[in-house]
Motif scaffolding. Structure first.
Motif, PDB file in Angstrom:
ATOM      1  N   LEU A  42       0.827  -1.211   0.000  1.00  0.00           N
ATOM      2  CA  LEU A  42       0.000   0.000   0.000  1.00  0.00           C
ATOM      3  C   LEU A  42       0.859   1.257   0.000  1.00  0.00           C
ATOM      4  O   LEU A  42       0.576   2.219  -0.727  1.00  0.00           O
ATOM      5  CB  LEU A  42      -0.929  -0.014   1.213  1.00  0.00           C
ATOM      6  CG  LEU A  42      -1.975  -1.136   1.252  1.00  0.00           C
ATOM      7  CD1 LEU A  42      -2.659  -1.188   2.616  1.00  0.00           C
ATOM      8  CD2 LEU A  42      -3.007  -0.960   0.140  1.00  0.00           C
ATOM      9  N   VAL A  43       1.915   1.273   0.830  1.00  0.00           N
ATOM     10  CA  VAL A  43       2.796   2.437   0.876  1.00  0.00           C
ATOM     11  C   VAL A  43       3.509   2.622  -0.456  1.00  0.00           C
ATOM     12  O   VAL A  43       3.650   3.747  -0.954  1.00  0.00           O
ATOM     13  CB  VAL A  43       3.823   2.299   2.026  1.00  0.00           C
ATOM     14  CG1 VAL A  43       4.927   3.358   1.909  1.00  0.00           C
ATOM     15  CG2 VAL A  43       3.132   2.430   3.373  1.00  0.00           C
ATOM     16  N   THR A  44       3.954   1.520  -1.068  1.00  0.00           N
ATOM     17  CA  THR A  44       4.622   1.611  -2.365  1.00  0.00           C
ATOM     18  C   THR A  44       3.703   2.228  -3.408  1.00  0.00           C
ATOM     19  O   THR A  44       4.085   3.159  -4.127  1.00  0.00           O
ATOM     20  CB  THR A  44       5.077   0.221  -2.845  1.00  0.00           C
ATOM     21  OG1 THR A  44       5.932  -0.380  -1.870  1.00  0.00           O
ATOM     22  CG2 THR A  44       5.840   0.325  -4.161  1.00  0.00           C
ATOM     23  N   ALA A  45       2.481   1.711  -3.496  1.00  0.00           N
ATOM     24  CA  ALA A  45       1.535   2.200  -4.503  1.00  0.00           C
ATOM     25  C   ALA A  45       1.219   3.680  -4.293  1.00  0.00           C
ATOM     26  O   ALA A  45       1.192   4.466  -5.252  1.00  0.00           O
ATOM     27  CB  ALA A  45       0.261   1.368  -4.460  1.00  0.00           C
ATOM     28  N   GLY A  48      11.922   8.727  10.907  1.00  0.00           N
ATOM     29  CA  GLY A  48      11.112   9.947  10.955  1.00  0.00           C
ATOM     30  C   GLY A  48      10.326  10.160   9.672  1.00  0.00           C
ATOM     31  O   GLY A  48       9.131  10.494   9.706  1.00  0.00           O
ATOM     32  N   GLU A  49      10.967   9.934   8.523  1.00  0.00           N
ATOM     33  CA  GLU A  49      10.288  10.074   7.235  1.00  0.00           C
ATOM     34  C   GLU A  49       9.133   9.089   7.122  1.00  0.00           C
ATOM     35  O   GLU A  49       8.047   9.425   6.630  1.00  0.00           O
ATOM     36  CB  GLU A  49      11.272   9.846   6.092  1.00  0.00           C
ATOM     37  CG  GLU A  49      10.644   9.978   4.712  1.00  0.00           C
ATOM     38  CD  GLU A  49      11.537   9.476   3.595  1.00  0.00           C
ATOM     39  OE1 GLU A  49      11.191   9.714   2.422  1.00  0.00           O
ATOM     40  OE2 GLU A  49      12.567   8.827   3.890  1.00  0.00           O
ATOM     41  N   ALA A  50       9.372   7.863   7.591  1.00  0.00           N
ATOM     42  CA  ALA A  50       8.333   6.832   7.501  1.00  0.00           C
ATOM     43  C   ALA A  50       7.110   7.197   8.337  1.00  0.00           C
ATOM     44  O   ALA A  50       5.967   7.076   7.873  1.00  0.00           O
ATOM     45  CB  ALA A  50       8.900   5.485   7.952  1.00  0.00           C
ATOM     46  N   MET A  51       7.335   7.652   9.553  1.00  0.00           N
ATOM     47  CA  MET A  51       6.215   8.003  10.417  1.00  0.00           C
ATOM     48  C   MET A  51       5.450   9.193   9.853  1.00  0.00           C
ATOM     49  O   MET A  51       4.211   9.234   9.892  1.00  0.00           O
ATOM     50  CB  MET A  51       6.725   8.306  11.821  1.00  0.00           C
ATOM     51  CG  MET A  51       7.444   7.131  12.489  1.00  0.00           C
ATOM     52  SD  MET A  51       6.421   5.657  12.623  1.00  0.00           S
ATOM     53  CE  MET A  51       5.259   6.211  13.872  1.00  0.00           C
ATOM     54  N   LEU A  65       7.892  -0.979  10.548  1.00  0.00           N
ATOM     55  CA  LEU A  65       8.766   0.134  10.191  1.00  0.00           C
ATOM     56  C   LEU A  65       9.483  -0.165   8.883  1.00  0.00           C
ATOM     57  O   LEU A  65       9.525   0.678   7.977  1.00  0.00           O
ATOM     58  CB  LEU A  65       9.781   0.375  11.314  1.00  0.00           C
ATOM     59  CG  LEU A  65      10.812   1.488  11.058  1.00  0.00           C
ATOM     60  CD1 LEU A  65      10.132   2.841  10.948  1.00  0.00           C
ATOM     61  CD2 LEU A  65      11.859   1.493  12.173  1.00  0.00           C
ATOM     62  N   GLU A  66      10.056  -1.369   8.773  1.00  0.00           N
ATOM     63  CA  GLU A  66      10.759  -1.741   7.541  1.00  0.00           C
ATOM     64  C   GLU A  66       9.807  -1.727   6.350  1.00  0.00           C
ATOM     65  O   GLU A  66      10.169  -1.253   5.262  1.00  0.00           O
ATOM     66  CB  GLU A  66      11.387  -3.129   7.678  1.00  0.00           C
ATOM     67  CG  GLU A  66      12.171  -3.528   6.425  1.00  0.00           C
ATOM     68  CD  GLU A  66      12.529  -4.995   6.384  1.00  0.00           C
ATOM     69  OE1 GLU A  66      13.626  -5.327   5.911  1.00  0.00           O
ATOM     70  OE2 GLU A  66      11.702  -5.829   6.807  1.00  0.00           O
ATOM     71  N   ALA A  67       8.598  -2.251   6.516  1.00  0.00           N
ATOM     72  CA  ALA A  67       7.637  -2.277   5.415  1.00  0.00           C
ATOM     73  C   ALA A  67       7.368  -0.875   4.884  1.00  0.00           C
ATOM     74  O   ALA A  67       7.293  -0.649   3.667  1.00  0.00           O
ATOM     75  CB  ALA A  67       6.334  -2.935   5.871  1.00  0.00           C
ATOM     76  N   THR A  68       7.226   0.080   5.808  1.00  0.00           N
ATOM     77  CA  THR A  68       6.968   1.466   5.401  1.00  0.00           C
ATOM     78  C   THR A  68       8.186   2.085   4.730  1.00  0.00           C
ATOM     79  O   THR A  68       8.091   2.686   3.647  1.00  0.00           O
ATOM     80  CB  THR A  68       6.561   2.304   6.619  1.00  0.00           C
ATOM     81  OG1 THR A  68       5.441   1.705   7.269  1.00  0.00           O
ATOM     82  CG2 THR A  68       6.197   3.721   6.203  1.00  0.00           C
ATOM     83  N   ILE A  69       9.339   1.941   5.352  1.00  0.00           N
ATOM     84  CA  ILE A  69      10.569   2.534   4.811  1.00  0.00           C
ATOM     85  C   ILE A  69      10.885   1.952   3.441  1.00  0.00           C
ATOM     86  O   ILE A  69      11.248   2.682   2.498  1.00  0.00           O
ATOM     87  CB  ILE A  69      11.744   2.312   5.789  1.00  0.00           C
ATOM     88  CG1 ILE A  69      11.550   3.164   7.048  1.00  0.00           C
ATOM     89  CG2 ILE A  69      13.079   2.632   5.126  1.00  0.00           C
ATOM     90  CD1 ILE A  69      12.552   2.879   8.152  1.00  0.00           C
ATOM     91  N   MET A  70      10.746   0.634   3.290  1.00  0.00           N
ATOM     92  CA  MET A  70      11.078   0.003   2.014  1.00  0.00           C
ATOM     93  C   MET A  70      10.059   0.331   0.939  1.00  0.00           C
ATOM     94  O   MET A  70      10.393   0.413  -0.251  1.00  0.00           O
ATOM     95  CB  MET A  70      11.208  -1.507   2.202  1.00  0.00           C
ATOM     96  CG  MET A  70      12.454  -1.918   2.984  1.00  0.00           C
ATOM     97  SD  MET A  70      13.987  -1.330   2.221  1.00  0.00           S
ATOM     98  CE  MET A  70      13.949  -2.224   0.674  1.00  0.00           C
ATOM     99  N   GLY A  71       8.797   0.520   1.314  1.00  0.00           N
ATOM    100  CA  GLY A  71       7.804   0.952   0.338  1.00  0.00           C
ATOM    101  C   GLY A  71       8.161   2.313  -0.226  1.00  0.00           C
ATOM    102  O   GLY A  71       8.090   2.553  -1.444  1.00  0.00           O
TER     103      GLY A  71
END
Length: 513
Positions: free
Chosen positions: A22-25, A92-95, A379-385
């Motif tokens: 979802l974050v990637t898209a 911080g960017e991810a949050m 956290l990793e899922a968000t950052i990597m997306g």
């Protein structure tokens, strides 16, 4: 379907609708994206079941350096230090991105973020949304954002069966949908398909998740890494329910203790006690159960009637099983929970196959090493997306390639592979069991039957586990309890895995299995 396929040809294809997908898209907007998901948007996703929260070193007494140190320690020598530093620096960017997409994190009455404690963290740094319903709250916000994003075309109820390549470069997807099979031309594909928990009878993950992304990438020639490292959550709710309900580590973070059926606090002499690393706690509970005992989580004194307010989801799951956590002991057992291994990628999500990115649990970035630190996964899922989207956006679109017609094949059947993995690839392993697993899985993985795809993933785990003759992190071997002086990671292609399996299958123990 032909008209739809033609209209979507050439779009960036994101496969999977957990947090990483979802974050990637969303982060690729305004570039056109087609998002394919086997279930309903955000459904059958481990992300949506996550209770613990997101590890974020944003508190006044915390720092990225402390978070890095805790992550490296939990990874037991196998973390990629560059990956750890790169990814955790993006916290911080991810949050901020999640909040921009509509996620609302729990805050104090003064408006500050609330931080909780989980095992192996040196600071309170776990951020929640809606208490113990963090994953569901994040997925709900992200799915709402996706449905209103004009650059995303959503294909629900579509399962990707094969990743198609031309001259070793991604050229499309072979899909199965409500109207049958079809191919979708694509030169840029992101796999965000989740973990492998469905390979185990005792798992906290959706039962249908057997490592589809790993299978797709491996069959396309991508390298796999650290496949032996399967994390077993120590405290799944021990009931007949499948998948098993999770009793979050945050409950132990609040002071709940583990007792056996004799009332003994068997973790009291272990460094960290109930908040020792997950592999340590899981094996300790496993030993109590193996001797014929039972294990319980006792939250009566530390939480009592506050349990329902602090952990409403877990309270509801316990109530469903006839347990009142304020007054009753909670029966628990280890269960497959997270896979540290997967498709080898760099910190931008790139795999070894041109045109293929992998994010989330299906990937192996090196962040988690041999044992994931609690709450680092979301956290990793968000950052990597975010990272994969940025990397894709910075590249010119590849020219379309011809897509060969491929037979759809049988629908995957997990039952045989699940029986074998549950028997021989669980919390503690040994050579006899691993050789038996390889002997049983090899003919299934190399067949064209319905067991082939899940068996291929389970075989990869078995081969990697057989080759690691030590105990490290989440990989424990009763016949090799010691740890090597030098920590080494392993990367293999499917061809190498199958060749190794055939070679190992000539071992006397395997031949007699």
């Amino acid at each position: 379907m032909t008209a739809l396929r033609d209209s979507l040809a050439g779009r960036i294809a994101v496969v999977g609708s957990g947090i990483a997908g979802l974050v990637t898209a969303l982060s690729l907007a305004p570039q056109p994206v087609v998002l394919l998901t086997r279930a309903a948007l955000g459904g059958e996703s481990s992300s949506g079941w996550a209770q613990g929260g997101i590890a974020a070193a944003l508190g006044p007494d915390d720092s990225t350096e402390l978070h890095i140190a805790d992550t490296m320690a939990a990874g037991d020598g196998l973390c990629d230090e560059n990956a750890v530093q790169t990814l955790l620096s993006g916290t911080g960017e991810a949050m901020s991105a999640l909040e921009r997409f509509g996620v609302r994190f729990d805050r104090t009455s003064e408006g500050a973020l609330q931080f909780g404690l989980e095992a192996a963290h040196s600071r309170k740094r776990i951020i929640h949304a809606n208490g113990d319903g963090t994953g569901a709250a994040i997925v709900q916000a992200l799915t709402a954002a996706v449905r209103t994003c004009p650059s995303i075309t959503l294909l629900e109820g579509v399962e990707v069966r094969r990743l198609l390549t031309t001259d070793g470069i991604v050229s499309g997807l072979l899909c199965s949908g409500p109207d049958g099979g079809f191919t979708l031309p694509a030169t840029r594909v992101v796999l965000a398909t989740g973990g492998i928990g469905g390979l185990y009878d005792a798992s906290t993950n959706p039962a249908g998740n057997f490592g589809q992304g790993i299978m797709l990438a491996a069959r396309a020639g991508a390298e796999l890494r650290d496949m032996e490292f399967v994390q077993f959550h120590p405290t799944a709710l021990a009931t007949p329910r499948r998948p098993l309900a999770l009793v979050s580590e945050a409950v132990r973070g609040e002071g709940a203790i583990l007792l056996n059926e004799k009332g003994e606090r068997f973790m009291s002499g272990t460094p960290g006690a109930e908040l020792a690393p997950r592999d340590v706690v899981a094996r300790a509970i496993g030993r109590e159960i193996a001797r014929g005992g039972k294990v319980y989580l006792d939250a009566r004194k530390v939480l009592g009637d506050r349990f329902a307010l602090r952990f409403p989801l877990i309270h509801a799951l316990c109530t469903e099983a006839g347990i009142d956590p304020a007054r009753d002991l909670i029966p628990v057992r280890p269960a497959a929970h997270y896979h540290m291994g997967g498709v080898a990628t760099n910190t931008a999500g790139q795999s070894s196959v041109e045109g293929l990115w992998v994010v989330g649990e299906a990937s192996c970035t090196g962040l988690h090493g041999a044992n994931r630190l609690a709450s680092n996964s979301l956290l990793e899922a968000t950052i990597m997306g975010l990272a994969a989207a940025r990397d894709i956006a910075g590249r010119a679109e590849a020219r379309p390639r011809s897509v060969a017609e491929v037979a759809l094949g049988a629908e995957p059947d997990l039952r045989r592979a699940r029986d074998i993995a549950s028997r021989d690839l669980s919390v503690v392993r040994n050579q006899e069991g691993l050789d038996r697993a390889i002997a049983d899985l090899l003919p299934l993985a190399t067949s064209v039957g319905p067991s082939s795809d899940p068996a291929l993933v389970a075989l990869s785990i078995a081969v990697f586990a057989r080759l690691r003759e030590e105990s490290r992190g989440a990989h424990a071997r009763s016949d090799f309890p010691a740890q090597h002086d030098k920590a080494e990671r392993r990367t293999m292609t499917l061809t190498a895995i199958l060749d190794t399996a055939r070679e190992l299958n000539t071992h006397p123990l395997a031949a007699s299995a």
